[in-house]
Design a protein around this motif. Sequence first.
Motif, short mmCIF file in Angstrom:
data_model
loop_
_atom_site.label_atom_id
_atom_site.label_comp_id
_atom_site.label_asym_id
_atom_site.label_seq_id
_atom_site.Cartn_x
_atom_site.Cartn_y
_atom_site.Cartn_z
N MET A 153 -12.67 -30.51 2.92
CA MET A 153 -12.37 -29.77 1.77
C MET A 153 -13.57 -29.46 1.15
N ASN A 154 -14.82 -29.93 1.49
CA ASN A 154 -16.11 -29.45 0.84
C ASN A 154 -16.27 -27.82 1.11
N GLN A 155 -15.87 -27.47 2.20
CA GLN A 155 -16.35 -25.89 2.46
C GLN A 155 -15.02 -25.20 1.77
N HIS A 156 -14.00 -25.67 1.53
CA HIS A 156 -12.95 -24.76 0.96
C HIS A 156 -12.26 -25.18 -0.52
N LYS A 157 -12.35 -24.32 -1.34
CA LYS A 157 -11.94 -24.52 -2.61
C LYS A 157 -10.26 -24.71 -2.69
N MET A 158 -9.96 -25.93 -3.35
CA MET A 158 -8.38 -26.39 -3.44
C MET A 158 -7.94 -25.71 -4.94
N ILE A 159 -7.03 -24.89 -4.79
CA ILE A 159 -6.35 -24.33 -5.98
C ILE A 159 -5.20 -24.79 -6.39
N ILE A 160 -4.86 -25.26 -7.52
CA ILE A 160 -3.61 -25.61 -8.14
C ILE A 160 -2.92 -24.34 -8.81
N THR A 161 -1.74 -24.30 -8.33
CA THR A 161 -1.16 -23.32 -9.02
C THR A 161 0.49 -23.36 -9.16
N GLN A 162 1.08 -22.44 -9.96
CA GLN A 162 2.65 -22.86 -10.01
C GLN A 162 3.22 -22.30 -8.81
N TYR A 163 4.34 -23.07 -8.58
CA TYR A 163 5.08 -22.90 -7.44
C TYR A 163 5.72 -21.29 -7.26
N ASN A 164 5.46 -20.45 -6.14
CA ASN A 164 6.10 -19.20 -5.91
C ASN A 164 7.12 -19.32 -4.85
N PRO A 165 7.97 -18.78 -4.74
CA PRO A 165 9.04 -18.99 -3.60
C PRO A 165 8.36 -18.21 -2.37
N LYS A 166 7.31 -17.52 -2.46
CA LYS A 166 6.81 -17.07 -1.02
C LYS A 166 6.18 -18.04 -0.13
N TYR A 167 5.88 -19.52 -0.80
CA TYR A 167 5.28 -20.48 -0.34
C TYR A 167 6.59 -21.74 0.10
N ALA A 168 7.84 -21.11 0.04
CA ALA A 168 8.89 -21.90 0.15
C ALA A 168 8.84 -22.50 1.50
N GLU A 169 8.92 -21.56 2.77
CA GLU A 169 8.71 -22.40 4.10
C GLU A 169 7.68 -23.36 4.42
N GLN A 170 6.26 -22.98 3.92
CA GLN A 170 5.38 -23.88 3.86
C GLN A 170 5.38 -25.05 3.34
N THR A 171 6.03 -25.06 1.91
CA THR A 171 6.14 -26.17 1.28
C THR A 171 7.08 -27.13 2.00
N VAL A 172 8.20 -26.68 2.44
CA VAL A 172 9.18 -27.56 3.03
C VAL A 172 8.62 -27.96 4.45
N ASP A 173 8.01 -27.52 5.02
CA ASP A 173 7.33 -27.93 6.34
C ASP A 173 6.47 -29.06 6.00
N MET A 174 5.41 -28.72 5.01
CA MET A 174 4.60 -30.03 4.50
C MET A 174 5.28 -30.97 4.17
N TRP A 175 6.32 -30.89 3.18
CA TRP A 175 7.32 -31.98 2.48
C TRP A 175 7.91 -32.73 3.80
N ARG A 176 8.30 -32.16 4.53
CA ARG A 176 9.37 -32.87 5.64
C ARG A 176 8.30 -33.64 6.62
N ASP A 177 7.23 -33.06 7.01
CA ASP A 177 6.23 -33.97 7.75
C ASP A 177 5.72 -35.30 7.06
N SER A 178 5.41 -35.08 5.89
CA SER A 178 4.60 -36.01 4.89
C SER A 178 5.95 -37.10 4.80
N LYS A 179 6.90 -36.57 4.40
CA LYS A 179 7.97 -37.80 3.94
C LYS A 179 8.32 -38.35 5.27
N GLU A 180 8.55 -37.74 6.40
CA GLU A 180 8.77 -38.50 7.63
C GLU A 180 7.78 -39.34 8.15
N GLN A 181 6.56 -38.98 7.78
CA GLN A 181 5.42 -39.92 8.37
C GLN A 181 5.39 -41.17 7.49
N ALA A 182 5.83 -40.78 6.01
CA ALA A 182 5.77 -42.05 4.99
C ALA A 182 6.85 -42.88 5.14
#
Length: 156
Positions: free
Chosen positions: A1-30
């Motif tokens: 993360m040091n080389q790349h800047k993290m941005i916090i932004t309000q949800y936009n539906p253009k990120y829906a598929e990425q968000t759900v992919d990440m959510w499902r993977d994270s939840k399954e691991q948890a």
Amino acid sequence: MNQHKMIITQYNPKYAEQTVDMWRDSKEQAIGQKEIHSFDSHVYFLNHILYEQFQIDLALIDEKVVGMIAYNEREISQLYIHIDYQGIGIGHTLLDKVKAQSSGRLTLYTFEVNENAQRFYEKQGFEIIGRGHENEENLADIQYEWISKYLPSSIN
């Protein structure tokens, strides 16, 4: 993360598929269970149910969704971090923003099997206030509460 800047932004539906992919993977691991809903119904839930009931913020690194939080002034509904980006402060950053915008008191649920989440929330000042919440995964839940130390004692 040091080389790349993290941005916090309000949800936009253009990120829906990425968000759900990440959510499902994270939840399954948890929790060690596959998601019970289809990918499409999960996207629908994100865009039409969760989005209407909660503020949703995303953590992005190079336009990649690495975290999400859904909340209002009294409750955190969802907090998931990409499995490759856990433990580097993304959850802490998202949670701090929500705490600052809260009523001074927040509740949330986590699965009892998710010991990493329990450690994380307890480190962030949350305390257990209940157990056994019913959910569609049929797993025991723990309910947590955070109370700002700046709340007047008459509110506590």
